[in-house]
Write an enzyme that holds these catalytic residues in place. Sequence first.
Site, PDB file in Angstrom:
ATOM      1  CE  LYS A  12       0.884   1.369   4.449  1.00 16.73           C
ATOM      2  NZ  LYS A  12       1.720   2.550   4.749  1.00 16.73           N
ATOM      3  CG  ASP A 140      -0.747   0.147   8.512  1.00 17.48           C
ATOM      4  OD1 ASP A 140      -1.375   1.038   9.106  1.00 17.48           O
ATOM      5  OD2 ASP A 140       0.360   0.323   7.973  1.00 17.48           O
TER       6      ASP A 140
END
Length: 293
Positions: A12, A140
């Site tokens: 990401k 996350d």
Amino acid sequence: MSESLILRPPAKINPVLEVLGKRPDGFHELALIFQTVGLYDELEIERVGSTLRMEMTGHAGSLAPDDTNLVAKAARSFLERALGREEGLRLRLRKGIPLAAGLGGGSSDAAATLLGLDRLFGTGLGVPGLSELAARLGSDVPFFLTGGTALGTGRGEIIQPLSAPPEQWLVLVKPEQGLSTPEVYRSGKAAFTDGARARVFANKSAGMDARGLAQVLYNGLEPAAVGLLPLIVTIKEALLGAGALGALVSGSGPTVFGVAKDRASALTIAGTLGGRGWDVWAVPTLAQGVDQP
Ligand code: C5P
């Protein structure tokens, strides 16, 4: 029932990361945008034997295939809390995403482990049922259960999926040295803001083109990352000099991503930045998370 699975956890970037304040529990309150990109690890999960075994290949660096690994932690957590019994598993992780890079590789591997085991054991928990387990493993990890584009709040674990913006092409540049996330937060150089930038992104993301994306980039951890590794400024300048429309540190760094006009431009920029001792990838943004071929 299938006895083995291969999953591809993606990396990401964070086009917006705002640090709102420090919390009593030691974490920081965030408002950030997550976006999966086309750089992957590969994880094979096999039901075999009677114990949990882990193997690593690829660019594993200092990462050990032991119980400190997030994949092993995710598997143990799933067996204990979701399945309620011991099972034999072989977990094979091939690293394509660099470690300590700000690209979320370990978190994505952990989310893939939870999704894979949920499928392999037919527990049917899905994203809602796995979110709490995911949040225990890292701030996350819940994002990677869905992937695509999302707004994160709290310490980053409260996820609101956003409609997918048009695909963009990015150039990721990772210097040799990694950065430790706790050290970046502890450096005292993070910039504190009010979350308005993340909210604007969330409202605008559906129609955002490359130029629009380049204009809204913001990362409150960037001054802290640059303070620890000034080379980041050189990388940003190199990306902009090679034609990127904007450039920003991803997460707690040190990877810098540049926004390219299109795929051809991304490949040109990546070619220009090669040969300087940095890892360079031209990647598209993704509308999805963990790939299950
Ligand atoms: O949640 P995770 O394990 O990824 O966090 C790693 C470290 O990063 C935390 O121990 C903390 O030092 C820092 N962190 C933070 N605020 C957040 C997320 C992470 O201070 N929202």
